[in-house]
Design a protein around this motif. Structure first.
Motif: not given
Length: 252
Positions: A163-168, A184-205
């Motif tokens: 439901a969000l539009s994220i800049d970074l 190793p945790d399948m539950g983290k996958v949908p969170v990270k994938q949705e972050v990629v979808r709804c964010s304009k810029q994606r940065i690995l730290i």
């Protein structure tokens, strides 16, 4: 011998030895150094092994992540440097996502004085720290509680992000390699994938100690990222391989 046969033999040797030199491989397979190097590069891109100075080793597989308490004491100086550099990239009046992890928490130490941001996170410790200090707006994802890592995961957390539009988005990882971020945790996958979808810029730290580690689930391919911020402990070979990708690469 076709490449697939050579590469299977290389894997067989690595399962016996865990690490092997290029010279040993050329002798065992009776091919040139250049042929072995091409095979090793392809196998590294496929996440099967890691090229090291003069040879190769099996990719280190993680079966579970350390707890939040354990992670706090690991590579603290590197995380602080990564967090500081990441915070410097946040422009005024924007919405950012801080992924669950102690590198995100380190980043908070350089963000809390800001009052112009909307900060989204699935990490309880990030939220707890910011609630006490910042005047910026905060959004917590909610979701299935992962007690050990003090975070929320799963489809409920992903629904909030949808439901969000994220800049970074600043994305963390317990393991990453040339293919991308794994977990190793399948539950983290949908969170990270949705972050990629709804964010304009994606940065690995993520600090370099987690590079060349792999886990069961590929959550985010490196090709879905715009930038990687890590520390100078990353090997020269890894730096060279990542520099070929179409993303910015910052060492601190």
């Amino acid at each position: 011998m076709i490449p697939a046969e050579r590469q299977q033999l290389i894997l067989n040797l690595l399962h016996e030895r865990e690490i092997i030199s290029i010279a040993e491989l050329t002798q065992a397979l009776q091919v040139s150094h250049m042929t072995i190097r091409r095979d090793l590069q392809k196998m590294e891109e496929d996440g099967l092994l890691t090229v090291v100075s003069g040879g190769a080793q099996l990719a280190k597989r993680i079966l579970s992540e350390p707890s939040h308490l354990q992670k706090e004491t690991l590579n603290a100086a590197e995380k602080a440097a990564i967090g500081k550099k990441a915070a410097e990239l946040v422009p005024p009046n924007c919405c950012i996502y801080l992924d669950a992890g102690t590198t995100s928490l380190a980043m908070c130490h350089y963000l809390w004085r800001r009052s112009d941001l909307t900060i989204v996170s699935n990490d309880f410790e990030v939220m707890r720290y910011l609630m006490d200090k910042t005047e910026s707006s905060l959004i917590f994802t909610g979701g299935l509680v992962q007690k050990q890592n003090c975070s929320c995961i799963g489809h409920l957390a992903a629904q909030t992000l949808a439901a969000l539009s994220i800049d970074l988005a600043f994305i963390s990882a317990s393991s990453w390699e040339l293919r991308g971020i794994t977990t190793p945790d399948m539950g983290k996958v949908p969170v990270k994938q949705e972050v990629v979808r709804c964010s304009k810029q994606r940065i690995l730290i993520c600090d370099s100690s987690k590079y060349a580690h792999t886990a069961t689930y590929l959550a985010v391919p490196l090709t879905d990222l715009n930038m990687i911020i890590t520390d100078s402990g990353l090997s020269e070979h890894a730096q060279k391989m990542i520099s070929k990708l179409d993303l910015k690469f910052i060492l601190v």
